[in-house]
Design a protein around this motif. Structure first.
Motif, PDB file in Angstrom:
ATOM      1  N   MET A 103      -2.517   7.036  -6.745  1.00 28.23           N
ATOM      2  CA  MET A 103      -1.983   6.767  -5.423  1.00 28.23           C
ATOM      3  C   MET A 103      -2.972   7.335  -4.401  1.00 28.23           C
ATOM      4  N   ASP A 104      -3.303   6.574  -3.365  1.00 25.99           N
ATOM      5  CA  ASP A 104      -4.257   7.060  -2.372  1.00 25.99           C
ATOM      6  C   ASP A 104      -3.536   7.764  -1.219  1.00 25.99           C
ATOM      7  N   SER A 105      -4.311   8.381  -0.334  1.00 23.03           N
ATOM      8  CA  SER A 105      -3.734   9.189   0.740  1.00 23.03           C
ATOM      9  C   SER A 105      -2.882   8.366   1.703  1.00 23.03           C
ATOM     10  N   GLU A 106      -3.226   7.108   1.897  1.00 24.74           N
ATOM     11  CA  GLU A 106      -2.436   6.250   2.775  1.00 24.74           C
ATOM     12  C   GLU A 106      -1.030   6.021   2.207  1.00 24.74           C
ATOM     13  N   GLU A 107      -0.953   5.824   0.900  1.00 18.13           N
ATOM     14  CA  GLU A 107       0.347   5.635   0.250  1.00 18.13           C
ATOM     15  C   GLU A 107       1.171   6.923   0.316  1.00 18.13           C
TER      16      GLU A 107
END
Length: 78
Positions: free
Chosen positions: A1-5
């Motif tokens: 999962m990336d920081s935006e998610e």
């Protein structure tokens, strides 16, 4: 999962009255203070309590951030 998610999830969780989302303090860049400057260390302290009476009230949240400063009051590093 990336920081935006993760940010989207944090925003959604923060909308709930039962949750509080805390975020890390981002590191500030260190100022260009001369190596000859005399330095001191300090501590920012924030205390949240349920009231003002130490016999009946409690500390419910405590935040501390260490910092370095010069004798003329310039904050150099957090």
């Amino acid at each position: 999962m990336d920081s935006e998610e993760f940010e989207k999830l944090a925003v959604k969780l923060g909308e709930s009255p039962d949750h509080k989302v805390l975020r890390r303090i981002t590191q500030r860049p260190c100022l260009g203070i001369p190596a000859t400057a005399e330095m001191r260390q300090g501590l920012f302290l924030d205390v949240e309590t349920t009231g003002l009476d130490p016999l009946t009230d409690e500390i419910i949240q405590l935040a501390m951030v260490r910092f370095t400063y010069t004798l003329d009051g310039k904050i150099c590093d957090v």
